[in-house]
Scaffold this motif. Sequence first.
Motif, PDB file in Angstrom:
ATOM      1  N   PRO A  56      15.763  -4.527  -6.177  1.00 32.62           N
ATOM      2  CA  PRO A  56      15.402  -5.346  -5.017  1.00 32.62           C
ATOM      3  C   PRO A  56      14.057  -4.900  -4.455  1.00 32.62           C
ATOM      4  O   PRO A  56      13.560  -3.811  -4.756  1.00 32.62           O
ATOM      5  N   SER A  57      13.470  -5.736  -3.640  1.00 30.57           N
ATOM      6  CA  SER A  57      12.195  -5.397  -3.015  1.00 30.57           C
ATOM      7  C   SER A  57      12.384  -4.216  -2.072  1.00 30.57           C
ATOM      8  O   SER A  57      13.356  -4.152  -1.307  1.00 30.57           O
ATOM      9  N   THR A  58      11.452  -3.273  -2.137  1.00 29.64           N
ATOM     10  CA  THR A  58      11.509  -2.102  -1.262  1.00 29.64           C
ATOM     11  C   THR A  58      10.128  -1.870  -0.671  1.00 29.64           C
ATOM     12  O   THR A  58       9.103  -2.138  -1.329  1.00 29.64           O
ATOM     13  N   PHE A  59      10.083  -1.405   0.554  1.00 31.62           N
ATOM     14  CA  PHE A  59       8.806  -1.237   1.249  1.00 31.62           C
ATOM     15  C   PHE A  59       8.292   0.182   1.049  1.00 31.62           C
ATOM     16  O   PHE A  59       8.851   1.131   1.594  1.00 31.62           O
ATOM     17  N   GLU A  60       7.246   0.309   0.259  1.00 28.82           N
ATOM     18  CA  GLU A  60       6.597   1.598   0.055  1.00 28.82           C
ATOM     19  C   GLU A  60       5.413   1.689   1.011  1.00 28.82           C
ATOM     20  O   GLU A  60       4.438   0.967   0.868  1.00 28.82           O
ATOM     21  N   PHE A  61       5.509   2.591   1.973  1.00 23.69           N
ATOM     22  CA  PHE A  61       4.546   2.624   3.066  1.00 23.69           C
ATOM     23  C   PHE A  61       3.120   2.782   2.562  1.00 23.69           C
ATOM     24  O   PHE A  61       2.216   2.036   2.974  1.00 23.69           O
ATOM     25  N   ARG A  62       2.890   3.715   1.669  1.00 22.82           N
ATOM     26  CA  ARG A  62       1.524   3.958   1.204  1.00 22.82           C
ATOM     27  C   ARG A  62       0.956   2.747   0.460  1.00 22.82           C
ATOM     28  O   ARG A  62      -0.215   2.404   0.615  1.00 22.82           O
ATOM     29  N   LYS A  63       1.776   2.080  -0.340  1.00 23.16           N
ATOM     30  CA  LYS A  63       1.291   0.978  -1.157  1.00 23.16           C
ATOM     31  C   LYS A  63       1.240  -0.344  -0.399  1.00 23.16           C
ATOM     32  O   LYS A  63       0.347  -1.165  -0.625  1.00 23.16           O
ATOM     33  N   ASP A  64       2.176  -0.575   0.528  1.00 22.54           N
ATOM     34  CA  ASP A  64       2.342  -1.896   1.128  1.00 22.54           C
ATOM     35  C   ASP A  64       1.802  -2.023   2.547  1.00 22.54           C
ATOM     36  O   ASP A  64       1.579  -3.149   3.009  1.00 22.54           O
ATOM     37  N   PHE A  65       1.605  -0.896   3.251  1.00 26.88           N
ATOM     38  CA  PHE A  65       1.256  -1.025   4.661  1.00 26.88           C
ATOM     39  C   PHE A  65      -0.154  -1.565   4.861  1.00 26.88           C
ATOM     40  O   PHE A  65      -0.429  -2.220   5.871  1.00 26.88           O
ATOM     41  N   GLY A  66      -1.062  -1.312   3.918  1.00 28.93           N
ATOM     42  CA  GLY A  66      -2.418  -1.841   4.055  1.00 28.93           C
ATOM     43  C   GLY A  66      -2.423  -3.350   4.183  1.00 28.93           C
ATOM     44  O   GLY A  66      -3.129  -3.920   5.031  1.00 28.93           O
ATOM     45  N   ALA A  67      -1.628  -4.027   3.349  1.00 27.10           N
ATOM     46  CA  ALA A  67      -1.542  -5.484   3.432  1.00 27.10           C
ATOM     47  C   ALA A  67      -0.883  -5.924   4.734  1.00 27.10           C
ATOM     48  O   ALA A  67      -1.182  -7.009   5.260  1.00 27.10           O
ATOM     49  N   PHE A 122      11.775  -6.212   7.238  1.00 29.73           N
ATOM     50  CA  PHE A 122      12.948  -5.329   7.265  1.00 29.73           C
ATOM     51  C   PHE A 122      14.123  -5.957   6.522  1.00 29.73           C
ATOM     52  O   PHE A 122      14.806  -5.294   5.736  1.00 29.73           O
ATOM     53  N   VAL A 123      14.348  -7.250   6.758  1.00 31.99           N
ATOM     54  CA  VAL A 123      15.505  -7.922   6.162  1.00 31.99           C
ATOM     55  C   VAL A 123      15.333  -8.118   4.660  1.00 31.99           C
ATOM     56  O   VAL A 123      16.309  -8.034   3.904  1.00 31.99           O
ATOM     57  N   THR A 124      14.110  -8.366   4.212  1.00 30.61           N
ATOM     58  CA  THR A 124      13.892  -8.699   2.803  1.00 30.61           C
ATOM     59  C   THR A 124      13.648  -7.481   1.919  1.00 30.61           C
ATOM     60  O   THR A 124      13.356  -7.638   0.730  1.00 30.61           O
ATOM     61  N   ASN A 125      13.759  -6.280   2.458  1.00 27.42           N
ATOM     62  CA  ASN A 125      13.578  -5.073   1.664  1.00 27.42           C
ATOM     63  C   ASN A 125      14.830  -4.202   1.726  1.00 27.42           C
ATOM     64  O   ASN A 125      15.602  -4.292   2.692  1.00 27.42           O
ATOM     65  N   GLU A 126      15.013  -3.381   0.714  1.00 25.54           N
ATOM     66  CA  GLU A 126      16.157  -2.478   0.650  1.00 25.54           C
ATOM     67  C   GLU A 126      15.690  -1.105   0.197  1.00 25.54           C
ATOM     68  O   GLU A 126      14.657  -0.970  -0.462  1.00 25.54           O
ATOM     69  N   LYS A 127      16.463  -0.115   0.546  1.00 22.76           N
ATOM     70  CA  LYS A 127      16.182   1.242   0.104  1.00 22.76           C
ATOM     71  C   LYS A 127      16.763   1.433  -1.297  1.00 22.76           C
ATOM     72  O   LYS A 127      17.900   1.055  -1.560  1.00 22.76           O
ATOM     73  N   ILE A 128      15.973   2.004  -2.188  1.00 22.13           N
ATOM     74  CA  ILE A 128      16.411   2.232  -3.561  1.00 22.13           C
ATOM     75  C   ILE A 128      17.117   3.583  -3.640  1.00 22.13           C
ATOM     76  O   ILE A 128      16.514   4.630  -3.408  1.00 22.13           O
ATOM     77  N   GLY A 152      12.922   1.587   2.461  1.00 23.41           N
ATOM     78  CA  GLY A 152      11.839   1.866   1.528  1.00 23.41           C
ATOM     79  C   GLY A 152      11.636   3.353   1.393  1.00 23.41           C
ATOM     80  O   GLY A 152      12.597   4.130   1.365  1.00 23.41           O
ATOM     81  N   ASN A 153      10.373   3.767   1.317  1.00 22.18           N
ATOM     82  CA  ASN A 153      10.088   5.197   1.255  1.00 22.18           C
ATOM     83  C   ASN A 153       8.728   5.484   1.881  1.00 22.18           C
ATOM     84  O   ASN A 153       7.872   4.594   1.981  1.00 22.18           O
ATOM     85  N   THR A 154       8.555   6.705   2.304  1.00 28.71           N
ATOM     86  CA  THR A 154       7.303   7.148   2.935  1.00 28.71           C
ATOM     87  C   THR A 154       6.660   8.261   2.121  1.00 28.71           C
ATOM     88  O   THR A 154       5.960   9.113   2.664  1.00 28.71           O
ATOM     89  N   GLU A 155       6.869   8.232   0.825  1.00 25.91           N
ATOM     90  CA  GLU A 155       6.356   9.292  -0.034  1.00 25.91           C
ATOM     91  C   GLU A 155       4.844   9.189  -0.217  1.00 25.91           C
ATOM     92  O   GLU A 155       4.258   8.134  -0.041  1.00 25.91           O
ATOM     93  N   LYS A 156       4.244  10.314  -0.571  1.00 23.98           N
ATOM     94  CA  LYS A 156       2.824  10.420  -0.928  1.00 23.98           C
ATOM     95  C   LYS A 156       1.887  10.051   0.205  1.00 23.98           C
ATOM     96  O   LYS A 156       0.734   9.666  -0.024  1.00 23.98           O
ATOM     97  N   MET A 157       2.340  10.168   1.448  1.00 24.93           N
ATOM     98  CA  MET A 157       1.463   9.914   2.582  1.00 24.93           C
ATOM     99  C   MET A 157       0.644  11.171   2.875  1.00 24.93           C
ATOM    100  O   MET A 157       1.176  12.193   3.295  1.00 24.93           O
ATOM    101  N   THR A 158      -0.641  11.091   2.641  1.00 22.94           N
ATOM    102  CA  THR A 158      -1.546  12.209   2.859  1.00 22.94           C
ATOM    103  C   THR A 158      -2.423  11.936   4.078  1.00 22.94           C
ATOM    104  O   THR A 158      -2.418  10.831   4.640  1.00 22.94           O
ATOM    105  N   SER A 159      -3.189  12.927   4.478  1.00 24.04           N
ATOM    106  CA  SER A 159      -4.099  12.740   5.611  1.00 24.04           C
ATOM    107  C   SER A 159      -5.146  11.679   5.297  1.00 24.04           C
ATOM    108  O   SER A 159      -5.564  10.911   6.180  1.00 24.04           O
TER     109      SER A 159
END
Length: 338
Positions: free
Chosen positions: A108-119, A36-42, A197-204
């Motif tokens: 800055p680093s941003t947390f993209e849920f679809r791309k980063d949550f798997g790791a 949370f601390v090391t990421n920012e919303k773009i 970050g963002n929660t875009e492109k989250m599909t079923s």
Amino acid sequence: MSLYRTELRRLAKRRFTRWMSLLGLLVLAAVVVGIFVTNEKIDAGTLAKAERAAEQQWQRDVQHNAQYRAECDKAKAAGTGNDDQFPEDCAAIQPPPRDAIQAEWYLPSTFEFRKDFGAALLPLAAILALVGFVVGASFVGAEWNTGGMMNLLLWRPKRLTVLLTKLAALLTGMVVLAVPATALWFGSFWLVATLHGNTEKMTSGAWQSFALTGLRGLVLALVAATIGFALASLGRHTAMALGGAIAVMVVGQFGLAILLEMAGVRFAEAWLLPTYALAWLDKKVTLQNYDACQVNYFGNCEPATLDITWQQSSVMMAVGLTVILGAALWTMRRRDIA
């Protein structure tokens, strides 16, 4: 009184179980806070700032290029230039195009849920597996060490029933811990992605993939708990499981990795247990061997590859679990209780 409920109560009331579970949850919470601390919303302002930074860097590069070109022209005119310092033709020194400096480099680093949550599911599975292994080993190891197992068998003389009931209580406790922790992990990172970050492109399909990874992480934690339980039962002491784990990971894995590297074995990682644990969680791990480089049509090096799949990992886990748990049950049945 039900033996299963008694073992559940004993597991829940053990101080070591509570403190180890709390420690695991605190580590997971620290990971969430760190992300949370090391990421920012773009936003538009952040993008504009990155564009300005890219523009300034390009202007500095153009200025340095012009200075270098002037030095080259001066040296060539004076006849003091050499090929190591300047090119043969100073006209070859050209400023970089504007699109060579991208604004994305300065975001800055941003947390993209679809791309980063798997790791992000990997540390969850690792911490739960560690907690399961240590708690499982301590749960039965303490019973042997304090004489509680002998007293219990006086009350319930069926050895295998007692041991398997303890294991069932342990696995139930792990499920009770892991399922809410996993749900909180999903929710925490969704909140991180929403705020920083963002929660875009989250599909079923993406949700299903994450859910299956979380389920495989739960299975890994249950397997680790069972192995810790079985090893401690084999040695009739918690130290048997912990010492065995240290021996396997430090001596067996690190020593084996060094030996394989010195021997020049191809795909040495295929002989290491962490590779299979990672393949189980990620569904596939591709190992590369650059020593066996194959040059393609364009002259690029294409290393030889070896795929380790989750199916191969599942077979290894099933065999290992069967052997270790089977040995624990066999010794429980055959050895004297003393």
